[in-house]
Design an enzyme around this catalytic site. Sequence first.
Site, PDB file in Angstrom:
ATOM      1  N   LYS A 160      38.706  47.796  47.500  1.00 60.01           N
ATOM      2  CA  LYS A 160      39.935  47.489  48.247  1.00 60.01           C
ATOM      3  C   LYS A 160      39.914  48.222  49.579  1.00 60.01           C
ATOM      4  CE  LYS A 160      44.094  49.365  47.376  1.00 60.01           C
ATOM      5  NZ  LYS A 160      44.742  49.714  48.680  1.00 60.01           N
ATOM      6  N   ASP A 184      43.893  44.678  51.523  1.00 61.08           N
ATOM      7  CA  ASP A 184      45.283  44.950  51.161  1.00 61.08           C
ATOM      8  C   ASP A 184      46.062  45.397  52.395  1.00 61.08           C
ATOM      9  OD1 ASP A 184      47.603  45.422  49.729  1.00 61.08           O
ATOM     10  OD2 ASP A 184      46.955  47.404  49.033  1.00 61.08           O
ATOM     11  N   LYS A 186      49.071  43.745  53.178  1.00 53.99           N
ATOM     12  CA  LYS A 186      50.472  43.360  52.945  1.00 53.99           C
ATOM     13  C   LYS A 186      51.018  42.609  54.164  1.00 53.99           C
ATOM     14  CE  LYS A 186      51.027  47.374  49.932  1.00 53.99           C
ATOM     15  NZ  LYS A 186      49.639  47.906  50.145  1.00 53.99           N
ATOM     16  N   ASP A 207      54.603  38.759  58.763  1.00 55.14           N
ATOM     17  CA  ASP A 207      54.815  38.316  60.141  1.00 55.14           C
ATOM     18  C   ASP A 207      55.329  36.886  60.074  1.00 55.14           C
ATOM     19  OD1 ASP A 207      54.621  38.004  63.002  1.00 55.14           O
ATOM     20  OD2 ASP A 207      53.087  39.580  62.990  1.00 55.14           O
ATOM     21  N   THR A 212      54.293  50.769  43.976  1.00 56.62           N
ATOM     22  CA  THR A 212      54.326  51.742  42.873  1.00 56.62           C
ATOM     23  C   THR A 212      54.778  53.119  43.324  1.00 56.62           C
ATOM     24  OG1 THR A 212      51.943  52.065  43.209  1.00 56.62           O
ATOM     25  CG2 THR A 212      52.627  50.585  41.426  1.00 56.62           C
ATOM     26  N   ARG A 267      42.283  57.759  44.294  1.00 58.39           N
ATOM     27  CA  ARG A 267      42.095  59.211  44.301  1.00 58.39           C
ATOM     28  C   ARG A 267      41.406  59.781  43.059  1.00 58.39           C
ATOM     29  NH1 ARG A 267      48.004  60.225  46.928  1.00 58.39           N
ATOM     30  NH2 ARG A 267      48.241  58.127  46.085  1.00 58.39           N
TER      31      ARG A 267
END
Length: 235
Positions: free
Chosen positions: A37, A65, A67, A70, A119, A209
């Site tokens: 990603k 990713d 998002k 527009d 999240t 992470r």
Amino acid sequence: MSAVPTKDRLIFALDVPHDIAARQLVDTLGDSITFYKIGLELALAEGFLDLIDWLRERDKKVFVDLKLFDVPATVARAIHRLSERGVDFATVHGNQSIMEAAAQAKSGNLKVLGVTALTSLDQGDLEDLGFACDIEALVLSRAKRALAAGCDGVVSSGMEVAALRKHAPEKLITVTPGIRPVANNDDQKRVMTPTQAIHAGADYLVVGRPIRDADNPKAAADQIQTEIAQALNNR
């Protein structure tokens, strides 16, 4: 989504500051990760498009990713460009017309995913943003609208996936971020372990992470892959 190769279900979030660090991580992870990603940080770094090409040349799947939010025509053109680049997943985060434009503009292997609720947000955060409903109701509403718009799936916390599976057809792709193999104290609030998310019905798990910051990232990735495989066998 039973046809998804098990290894593809783990998506590693390449949340690093530049493409050199990204390529080093990909080389380190080797065959432990097949799906990557790319988010805002790398998208704003030099070499973003070259990195997509580099990953595709190595037979890696790519999830962009950003998002996208527009006017519909602009989002449609962005989705068209990502389709041309061979991207596998892309996210949109807008109203019905934006999602419809994205779905109509996709081609090739690209799957368009509607973002439901981040999240990093909890119920209090949603109320601060003016949403007068609980998180599950919001996620279900967004998912139904995404499907109606022609999107292929949604990005959703594992905490809402079980409810999605009750109300949405199996063809709905569910991509679940906020996956934490152990307890965490970071900015993700609605989290689940890999096993919990798979048992809830998630198709893909996004992990960043816990792999990136591990002493041995490849070993950490392999451990999560093993957990996913075991969870699928017991689902």
